[in-house]
Design a protein around this motif. Structure first.
Motif, PDB file in Angstrom:
ATOM      1  N   GLU A  12       0.827  -1.202   0.000  1.00  0.00           N
ATOM      2  CA  GLU A  12       0.000   0.000   0.000  1.00  0.00           C
ATOM      3  C   GLU A  12       0.858   1.247   0.000  1.00  0.00           C
ATOM      4  O   GLU A  12       0.550   2.223  -0.634  1.00  0.00           O
ATOM      5  N   LEU A  54       2.051   2.546  -3.225  1.00  0.00           N
ATOM      6  CA  LEU A  54       1.029   3.232  -4.017  1.00  0.00           C
ATOM      7  C   LEU A  54       0.883   4.660  -3.546  1.00  0.00           C
ATOM      8  O   LEU A  54       0.799   5.587  -4.331  1.00  0.00           O
ATOM      9  N   LEU A 100     -19.421 -21.169 -10.752  1.00  0.00           N
ATOM     10  CA  LEU A 100     -17.979 -21.052 -10.586  1.00  0.00           C
ATOM     11  C   LEU A 100     -17.479 -19.775 -11.258  1.00  0.00           C
ATOM     12  O   LEU A 100     -16.622 -19.070 -10.719  1.00  0.00           O
ATOM     13  N   VAL A 125     -17.840 -16.860  -9.009  1.00  0.00           N
ATOM     14  CA  VAL A 125     -16.807 -16.878  -7.958  1.00  0.00           C
ATOM     15  C   VAL A 125     -15.486 -16.360  -8.524  1.00  0.00           C
ATOM     16  O   VAL A 125     -14.800 -15.535  -7.915  1.00  0.00           O
ATOM     17  N   LYS A 154     -15.417 -12.563  -9.064  1.00  0.00           N
ATOM     18  CA  LYS A 154     -15.238 -11.834  -7.814  1.00  0.00           C
ATOM     19  C   LYS A 154     -13.772 -11.888  -7.378  1.00  0.00           C
ATOM     20  O   LYS A 154     -13.185 -10.883  -6.970  1.00  0.00           O
ATOM     21  N   SER A 155     -13.170 -13.072  -7.453  1.00  0.00           N
ATOM     22  CA  SER A 155     -11.750 -13.216  -7.113  1.00  0.00           C
ATOM     23  C   SER A 155     -10.894 -12.333  -7.997  1.00  0.00           C
ATOM     24  O   SER A 155      -9.943 -11.690  -7.539  1.00  0.00           O
ATOM     25  N   TYR A 213     -11.228  -8.632  -7.073  1.00  0.00           N
ATOM     26  CA  TYR A 213     -10.551  -8.389  -5.798  1.00  0.00           C
ATOM     27  C   TYR A 213      -9.041  -8.305  -6.019  1.00  0.00           C
ATOM     28  O   TYR A 213      -8.358  -7.432  -5.495  1.00  0.00           O
ATOM     29  N   THR A 214      -8.539  -9.267  -6.806  1.00  0.00           N
ATOM     30  CA  THR A 214      -7.091  -9.312  -7.036  1.00  0.00           C
ATOM     31  C   THR A 214      -6.619  -8.111  -7.855  1.00  0.00           C
ATOM     32  O   THR A 214      -5.547  -7.566  -7.599  1.00  0.00           O
ATOM     33  N   LEU A 273      -7.949  -5.235  -7.698  1.00  0.00           N
ATOM     34  CA  LEU A 273      -7.963  -4.126  -6.735  1.00  0.00           C
ATOM     35  C   LEU A 273      -6.681  -4.100  -5.913  1.00  0.00           C
ATOM     36  O   LEU A 273      -6.136  -3.049  -5.602  1.00  0.00           O
ATOM     37  N   GLU A 274      -6.181  -5.271  -5.584  1.00  0.00           N
ATOM     38  CA  GLU A 274      -4.972  -5.365  -4.749  1.00  0.00           C
ATOM     39  C   GLU A 274      -3.692  -5.187  -5.551  1.00  0.00           C
ATOM     40  O   GLU A 274      -2.642  -4.908  -4.986  1.00  0.00           O
ATOM     41  N   ARG A 283      -0.517  -4.134  -7.997  1.00  0.00           N
ATOM     42  CA  ARG A 283       0.243  -2.918  -8.296  1.00  0.00           C
ATOM     43  C   ARG A 283       1.217  -3.238  -9.418  1.00  0.00           C
ATOM     44  O   ARG A 283       1.861  -4.290  -9.342  1.00  0.00           O
ATOM     45  N   GLU A 313     -18.544  -3.016  -5.152  1.00  0.00           N
ATOM     46  CA  GLU A 313     -17.684  -2.357  -4.171  1.00  0.00           C
ATOM     47  C   GLU A 313     -16.229  -2.332  -4.654  1.00  0.00           C
ATOM     48  O   GLU A 313     -15.525  -1.335  -4.529  1.00  0.00           O
ATOM     49  N   HIS A 314     -15.775  -3.448  -5.231  1.00  0.00           N
ATOM     50  CA  HIS A 314     -14.391  -3.505  -5.739  1.00  0.00           C
ATOM     51  C   HIS A 314     -14.205  -2.468  -6.839  1.00  0.00           C
ATOM     52  O   HIS A 314     -13.212  -1.745  -6.878  1.00  0.00           O
ATOM     53  N   GLN A 349     -14.012   1.112  -5.538  1.00  0.00           N
ATOM     54  CA  GLN A 349     -12.693   1.427  -4.965  1.00  0.00           C
ATOM     55  C   GLN A 349     -11.661   1.645  -6.061  1.00  0.00           C
ATOM     56  O   GLN A 349     -10.805   2.523  -5.959  1.00  0.00           O
ATOM     57  N   ARG A 387      -9.502   5.146  -6.972  1.00  0.00           N
ATOM     58  CA  ARG A 387      -8.046   5.189  -7.072  1.00  0.00           C
ATOM     59  C   ARG A 387      -7.584   5.611  -8.456  1.00  0.00           C
ATOM     60  O   ARG A 387      -6.402   5.489  -8.789  1.00  0.00           O
TER      61      ARG A 387
END
Lengths: 200, 318, 97
Positions: A76, A79, A108, A111, A114-115, A118-119, A121-122, A124, A148-149, A152, A156
């Protein structure tokens, strides 16, 4: 690279020193330090966090197994420190072509999507843009499982764009909940100009 | 532990074991009260002379914290004569003697036992005026809290054992060896409501004792607390002594604002050796007292918090 | 700026089917959860986990116990420092918390 550091029976601050030496000896990999008291466990975890590594701790019979993951995972703080435009501008462009990921099971696929979000979003550096066409526009409307992802990501500075024709086709124009509306010209331009364009 | 024994009931006993205070105080006559205290411990630095200095300063500190002046001291020594040899013991005693002389007190004797592990400290007798005894139990709502030495000696002692942060370790040694004498003398020229010295229970531990004893709540501003150099980095990388975790577990009622970083929290629980004085002073006097302390050369003195209101000893760090 | 930093519990699953069912059940009960791939710090294989708030932990574990949805491990999560500490596993005494 995986190294075990058995620090059981060692007095403070030996567990921290031994772990520090092990961390310095590898560029990336996993160090598992084993200690037999809570003070050492807390201290080794602090060392790992200060060295920008992830930590996972499990306990068996009073012995703590501290798994430290040292890698090229950016953090973080990298960033926050960088100029936002340079970390976002150089990034990849994603084209999302359906509301689930992959072929086969839809459950599936949901799922996985969503993964994936999320990834992203994380990750860099961040992508420059994520564009949604066809059934993928279901992901940018109210009630989307990844809303939500995406919000965010948009906050950013990532461009979140939904194809106007597709929103119209599905009668979702007034349900758009994140990002903007785009057209095929922009989609093609953005993909062509990007250093890397990936279609999901 | 002492609370399990029968309590003495003598009207001349001004400060006994009821509040967890720094020393005992016994009234001799209208103008004089006797202060008695004792402390000793195992080496925390490698150099025997420094060890003697630090142990002596630490033992003398309790007298200053009560508002008194040390008069006579006795050495308490445990030493492995065969293992370490008399030269080492001599250096320890010299360190102690020089510090006692600096305090204006005299060594009148002592006792030595043979022991595998060296220990050194002093039993100290001091004097003060019975009406001006400073306990840790009289902090008043509205008071400001002033701390005279930076914290982090426990963390830096751990760093010393890891052979790291030599600059911080050196600064810690000097800080621990410093007498609280000047601070006490400045304090005597002002009206301070309560005072204690910061030692093994950590900054928050001694603040907690003051809060509970005074029946007040206290708030501490994290960024105002003076820290020894490199103490925060050392704490952040896990050079935190077990005693800090013990203190933290005992002081589970202390609350922190979310923004206070973990390394600072560790430092506030870090057991200190020969720490500074913590003074509770009326708001109107606080700036003057601080200015006088700084002028007297106590350069790290700082206002670190406030006594907020009457309460059960709640501490909040923000 | 930590991602979902307020979620301080992580529940891992040995099977994606359990994870899917758990997410659905908890959402139905109004318990806030976020689905995510298993963090690398815990395991490198591609599993599914759920993020929870510590205050919801007792309610969430009760819901899953009643519905007999099997989870694998419960971790405390310090997102900013990336520290995960295992609190218990299925069959352990997390139910008592």
């Amino acid at each position: 690279m995986s190294i075990n550091v058995d620090a059981r029976g060692l007095g403070c601050p030996q567990p921290v020193i031994a772990t520090k030496k092990a961390l310095e000896s590898i560029a990336s990999g996993v160090i598992t330090t084993i200690v037999d008291n809570a003070t050492a466990k807390e201290n080794v975890a602090k060392l790992a966090a200060a060295s920008n590594c992830g930590v996972s701790i499990t306990e068996t019979n009073g012995h703590f197994y501290i798994k430290i993951t040292k890698g090229d995972t950016p953090t973080e703080t990298s960033l926050a420190d960088e100029d936002t435009s340079s970390s976002v501008g150089e990034g990849v462009v994603y084209l999302i072509t359906q509301d689930t990921m992959g072929h086969g099971s839809k459950e599936l696929g949901a799922v996985l999507m969503k993964s994936f979000m999320y990834t992203v979003l994380e990750s860099r550096p961040q992508p420059k843009a994520i564009m949604f066409v066809n059934s993928a526009v279901q992901l940018t409307i109210a009630g989307s499982p990844v809303l939500e992802h995406l919000k965010q990501l948009a906050e950013r500075g990532v461009e979140v764009l939904s194809c106007g024709t597709c929103l119209d086709y599905y009668n979702l124009k007034d349900k758009l909940a994140v990002g903007g509306v785009t057209n095929m010209f922009t989609i093609v331009e953005t993909m062509a100009a990007a250093p890397k364009a990936v279609t999901i | 532990m002492l609370c399990q024994l029968r309590k003495p009931t003598d009207p001349n006993l001004l400060v006994g074991i009821e509040t967890a205070d720094d020393a005992g105080v016994y009234k001799l006559d209208e103008n004089t009260a006797l202060i008695q205290t004792v402390d000793f411990f195992t080496p925390i630095v490698d150099d025997p002379y420094m060890f003697g200095q630090i142990a002596a300063a630490n033992s003398l500190s309790d007298v200053y914290a009560m508002g008194g002046k040390p008069l006579t001291v006795m050495n308490i020594v445990a030493f492995p004569m065969c293992k370490l040899g008399p030269e080492v013991l001599l250096k320890i005693l010299e360190g102690g003697q020089d510090k006692v002389a600096e305090a204006g007190a005299i060594i009148v004797g002592g006792h030595t036992v043979d022991d595998d592990e060296p220990k050194f400290g002093l039993s100290v007798t001091g004097l003060c005026h019975p009406d001006r005894v400073l306990t840790n139990a009289n902090a008043q709502p509205g008071d400001w809290l002033i701390l005279t030495k930076p914290v982090g000696t426990g963390v830096l002692a751990t760093a010393a054992r890891a052979d790291m942060f030599p600059a911080g370790v050196e600064a810690a040694s000097l800080s621990m060896a410093a007498l609280n004498r000047k601070a006490a003398e400045v304090m005597a020229r002002h009206t301070v409501h309560a005072c204690t010295d910061i030692t093994g229970f950590g900054l928050l531990g001694h603040i907690y004792e003051m809060a509970v004893g005074s029946k007040t709540d206290i708030q501490i501003e994290a960024k105002s607390v003076p820290l020894l150099p490199e103490a925060a980095e050392a704490a952040a990388m896990g050079l935190v002594p077990g005693g800090a975790y013990d203190n933290r577990n005992y002081l589970s009622s202390v609350r922190f604002a979310e923004a206070v970083p973990e390394c600072l929290r560790d430092l506030f629980f870090d057991p200190q050796t020969s720490g500074g004085l913590l003074m509770s002073v009326a708001e109107s006097e606080a700036d003057n007292l601080l200015a006088d302390l700084l002028q007297a050369g106590i350069r790290e003195a700082a206002i670190i918090g406030r006594v907020t209101k009457i309460g059960a000893g709640e501490i909040y760090v923000y | 700026m930590t991602i979902y930093g307020e979620y301080d519990r992580l529940l891992s699953f040995s099977s994606v089917h359990h994870a899917i069912r758990a997410e659905k059940l908890l959402a139905e009960k109004g318990i806030k959860v976020i689905a995510l791939p298993t963090p690398r710090e815990i395991d490198i294989s591609c599993g599914q986990c759920l993020l929870l708030l510590a205050k919801d932990q007792p309610a969430a574990l009760t819901v899953l116990r009643i519905a007999q949805v099997k989870w694998s491990k419960l971790f405390s999560r310090d997102a900013a420092a990336r520290i995960y500490e295992q609190l218990t596993d299925y069959g352990g005494d997390a139910q008592l918390v």
